[in-house]
Design a protein around this motif. Structure first.
Motif, PDB file in Angstrom:
ATOM      1  N   UNK A 106       0.713  -1.284  -0.145  1.00  0.00           N
ATOM      2  CA  UNK A 106       0.049  -0.115   0.081  1.00  0.00           C
ATOM      3  C   UNK A 106       0.886   1.163  -0.112  1.00  0.00           C
ATOM      4  N   UNK A 107       0.314   2.364  -0.594  1.00  0.00           N
ATOM      5  CA  UNK A 107       1.184   3.463  -0.533  1.00  0.00           C
ATOM      6  C   UNK A 107       0.744   4.397   0.868  1.00  0.00           C
ATOM      7  N   UNK A 108       1.584   4.390   1.717  1.00  0.00           N
ATOM      8  CA  UNK A 108       1.433   5.100   2.960  1.00  0.00           C
ATOM      9  C   UNK A 108       1.146   6.806   2.645  1.00  0.00           C
ATOM     10  N   UNK A 109       1.353   7.243   1.792  1.00  0.00           N
ATOM     11  CA  UNK A 109       1.206   8.587   1.423  1.00  0.00           C
ATOM     12  C   UNK A 109       0.542   8.637   0.289  1.00  0.00           C
ATOM     13  N   UNK A 110      -0.682   8.313  -0.005  1.00  0.00           N
ATOM     14  CA  UNK A 110      -1.464   8.484  -1.247  1.00  0.00           C
ATOM     15  C   UNK A 110      -1.798   9.856  -1.611  1.00  0.00           C
ATOM     16  N   UNK A 111      -1.538  10.083  -2.956  1.00  0.00           N
ATOM     17  CA  UNK A 111      -1.624  11.520  -3.556  1.00  0.00           C
ATOM     18  C   UNK A 111      -2.775  11.372  -4.571  1.00  0.00           C
ATOM     19  N   UNK A 112      -3.699  12.494  -4.643  1.00  0.00           N
ATOM     20  CA  UNK A 112      -4.611  12.503  -6.009  1.00  0.00           C
ATOM     21  C   UNK A 112      -3.738  12.890  -7.146  1.00  0.00           C
ATOM     22  N   UNK A 113      -4.286  12.663  -8.139  1.00  0.00           N
ATOM     23  CA  UNK A 113      -3.651  12.901  -9.476  1.00  0.00           C
ATOM     24  C   UNK A 113      -2.854  14.605  -9.486  1.00  0.00           C
ATOM     25  N   UNK A 114      -3.839  15.119  -9.123  1.00  0.00           N
ATOM     26  CA  UNK A 114      -3.394  16.850  -9.001  1.00  0.00           C
ATOM     27  C   UNK A 114      -2.283  17.026  -8.165  1.00  0.00           C
ATOM     28  N   UNK A 155      -0.207  14.798  -7.306  1.00  0.00           N
ATOM     29  CA  UNK A 155       0.922  14.113  -8.091  1.00  0.00           C
ATOM     30  C   UNK A 155       1.686  14.926  -8.945  1.00  0.00           C
ATOM     31  N   UNK A 156       0.598  15.581  -9.859  1.00  0.00           N
ATOM     32  CA  UNK A 156       1.087  16.491 -10.877  1.00  0.00           C
ATOM     33  C   UNK A 156       1.857  17.601 -10.296  1.00  0.00           C
ATOM     34  N   UNK A 157       1.486  18.247  -9.259  1.00  0.00           N
ATOM     35  CA  UNK A 157       2.270  19.392  -8.547  1.00  0.00           C
ATOM     36  C   UNK A 157       3.701  18.732  -8.317  1.00  0.00           C
ATOM     37  N   UNK A 158       3.734  17.537  -7.439  1.00  0.00           N
ATOM     38  CA  UNK A 158       5.021  17.164  -7.026  1.00  0.00           C
ATOM     39  C   UNK A 158       5.825  16.861  -7.911  1.00  0.00           C
ATOM     40  N   UNK A 159       5.388  16.421  -9.404  1.00  0.00           N
ATOM     41  CA  UNK A 159       6.066  16.000 -10.385  1.00  0.00           C
ATOM     42  C   UNK A 159       6.752  17.145 -11.035  1.00  0.00           C
ATOM     43  N   UNK A 160       5.872  18.373 -10.965  1.00  0.00           N
ATOM     44  CA  UNK A 160       6.341  19.666 -11.430  1.00  0.00           C
ATOM     45  C   UNK A 160       7.391  20.252 -10.714  1.00  0.00           C
ATOM     46  N   UNK A 161       7.040  20.162  -9.446  1.00  0.00           N
ATOM     47  CA  UNK A 161       8.326  20.727  -8.682  1.00  0.00           C
ATOM     48  C   UNK A 161       9.519  19.846  -8.557  1.00  0.00           C
ATOM     49  N   UNK A 162       9.524  18.723  -8.772  1.00  0.00           N
ATOM     50  CA  UNK A 162      10.613  18.159  -8.766  1.00  0.00           C
ATOM     51  C   UNK A 162      11.651  18.056 -10.298  1.00  0.00           C
ATOM     52  N   UNK A 163      10.668  18.271 -11.212  1.00  0.00           N
ATOM     53  CA  UNK A 163      10.976  18.704 -12.462  1.00  0.00           C
ATOM     54  C   UNK A 163      11.871  20.020 -12.792  1.00  0.00           C
ATOM     55  N   UNK A 164      11.140  21.204 -12.059  1.00  0.00           N
ATOM     56  CA  UNK A 164      11.669  22.408 -11.691  1.00  0.00           C
ATOM     57  C   UNK A 164      12.924  22.262 -11.007  1.00  0.00           C
TER      58      UNK A 164
END
Length: 92
Positions: A53-61, A63-72
């Motif tokens: 199980x994912x202990x820190x589940x994220x919504x798609x939104x 997840x997209x924000x976290x991905x954008x931050x990591x990419x930046x």
């Protein structure tokens, strides 16, 4: 079972639930160690890959924000590295 004992079990369950998901983390850690010790993989998988199980589940939104931050952050680090390299070469 008395009402007092039931309340004690309810209090215990609120602190340490039956079927505790942390057991999942312990087994993932154990699996990671076994995989790394066995020598079958050059690089052991991450704990997140082994969790059921994912202990820190994220919504798609989220997840997209976290991905954008990591990419930046990666882009910023790459840009800074490139600038430093160009400055070193310009001094030569």
């Amino acid at each position: 079972m008395s009402i007092d004992e039931l309340r004690e079990w309810q209090a215990f369950d609120s602190v340490n639930p039956i079927g505790d998901y942390r057991m999942d983390l312990n087994f993932a850690l154990l699996a990671q160690k076994i995989i790394s010790w066995s020598g079958h993989c050059k690089e052991a998988p991450s704990i997140k890959d082994l969790l059921v199980i994912d202990p820190f589940p994220l919504t798609n939104e989220q997840r997209a924000i976290e991905t954008a931050k990591a990419d930046a952050e990666r882009s910023q680090a790459y840009t800074e590295s490139l600038i430093a390299t160009l400055k070193r070469r310009a001094k030569k």
